[in-house]
Scaffold this active site. Sequence first.
Site, short mmCIF file in Angstrom:
data_model
loop_
_atom_site.label_atom_id
_atom_site.label_comp_id
_atom_site.label_asym_id
_atom_site.label_seq_id
_atom_site.Cartn_x
_atom_site.Cartn_y
_atom_site.Cartn_z
N GLY A 1 -51.07 25.53 28.52
CA GLY A 1 -49.76 24.99 28.88
C GLY A 1 -48.68 25.58 28.00
N SER A 2 -47.66 24.78 27.68
CA SER A 2 -46.52 25.26 26.92
C SER A 2 -46.94 25.91 25.60
CB SER A 2 -45.55 24.11 26.65
OG SER A 2 -44.48 24.54 25.82
N SER B 1 -58.19 25.27 37.40
CA SER B 1 -56.93 24.98 36.72
C SER B 1 -55.83 25.86 37.26
CB SER B 1 -57.09 25.22 35.22
OG SER B 1 -55.82 25.27 34.58
N LYS C 1 -42.51 24.27 15.19
CA LYS C 1 -41.43 23.31 15.42
C LYS C 1 -40.50 23.84 16.51
CE LYS C 1 -41.38 20.03 13.86
NZ LYS C 1 -42.17 18.87 14.40
N GLY D 1 -43.21 25.83 23.42
CA GLY D 1 -44.02 27.02 23.58
C GLY D 1 -43.27 28.24 24.06
N ASP E 1 -43.21 12.55 13.56
CA ASP E 1 -43.01 13.06 14.92
C ASP E 1 -42.84 11.91 15.91
OD1 ASP E 1 -43.28 15.55 16.77
OD2 ASP E 1 -44.67 14.11 17.64
N GLU F 1 -39.30 10.93 17.92
CA GLU F 1 -39.27 10.88 19.39
C GLU F 1 -38.76 9.53 19.88
OE1 GLU F 1 -43.12 13.84 20.13
OE2 GLU F 1 -43.34 11.67 20.23
N GLU G 1 -18.56 12.33 29.89
CA GLU G 1 -18.24 11.94 28.52
C GLU G 1 -19.44 11.44 27.72
OE1 GLU G 1 -15.50 12.75 27.21
OE2 GLU G 1 -14.57 13.38 29.08
N GLU H 1 -21.76 16.08 27.82
CA GLU H 1 -21.23 16.70 26.61
C GLU H 1 -22.13 16.53 25.40
OE1 GLU H 1 -17.11 15.93 25.83
OE2 GLU H 1 -16.51 16.35 27.90
N SER I 1 -12.31 17.94 17.64
CA SER I 1 -10.92 17.60 17.34
C SER I 1 -10.85 16.59 16.19
CB SER I 1 -10.25 17.00 18.57
OG SER I 1 -10.82 15.72 18.86
#
Length: 336
Positions: A26-27, A51, A136, A139, A196, A200, A232, A236, A257
């Site tokens: 995977g990733s 798979s 960190k 993938g 971790d 999360e 908003e 952003e 700003s």
Amino acid sequence: MIKKYYDSDCNLGLLDGKTVAVIGFGSQGHAHSENLAESGVNVVVGLRQGSGHWEKAAAFAKDHPNFKVMSVEDAAEAGDLVMMLVPDELAADVYNNEVAKHMKEGNVLLFAHGFNIHFNLIQPQKDIDVIMVAPKGPGHTVRSQYVEGKGVPSLIAVQQDYSGKAKDIALAYASGIGAGRAGILETTFREETETDLFGEQCVLCGGVTELMKAGFETLVGAGYAPEMAYFECIHEMKLIVDLINQGGFAKMRYSISNTAEYGDYRTGKRLITEETRKEMRQVLREIQDGTFASEFIQEFSAGRKVKFLATRRKESEHQLEKTGAELRQMMSWLKK
């Protein structure tokens, strides 16, 4: 301060003549296995027959003779080092049923997240090394940075040092995936797992999404247009996070700003109150004592039918999702 290691501190030669079995494609799995192969390491990828990733891995193998695709059990048997890169909720079953029987004295078992070891869902035999190499970054970034001659910082940790060389092997593996180009930091399975999960839940996913949703609902509830509320309070957010990612809070505050910066100082602590911090400490305790891990495993053992899928469906039906989908159609840079 955590000590940092670089390629000059690593001996990739420790992997010479060894075979690294990467379980999963995977990733993280595709990035680790492809980077290692291009670093000259012998790699086998373990996948279930049928798979969806098998064809992708096989395509890479055509141009890399030191890269092969096989079943999970065959890969575990072939590997001197076995890296578990399957989802947390599946790792224990895959390891216990398909990998453990093939682990031999002196082998090395690796993880990119400490969850299953720290919470004793996987209990390896005593005559092997157990280490962690945890980039960190996602993938695709681990892979793209490697291809560009760069790298993604990585954590390493040693849980079990049977050989007496476990840390050196972790450094070698981390160097093989490109982390030594950016920096390698040493931690522990406990520290990586608990920080971790906390990040999360309290900040990156649970905290940020709930904050954005609350802001959206507050403005819409006060009669403002959903489109304005989405721009908003949600859209952003990326602009702000990108600035922080590039140069910390200081760069973000320099770039916005004066009105926004003054509002930052005036209002932030009214939202993240001592009551919020108290709840964060409670969340951390539930991570530390295994409450979260137990609940998570029970939920997935029940087929994700108690909370997970119902909550996913409910969240997908929120007004902000419909509003966001409509607004994103206006943003050509987001379209592939």
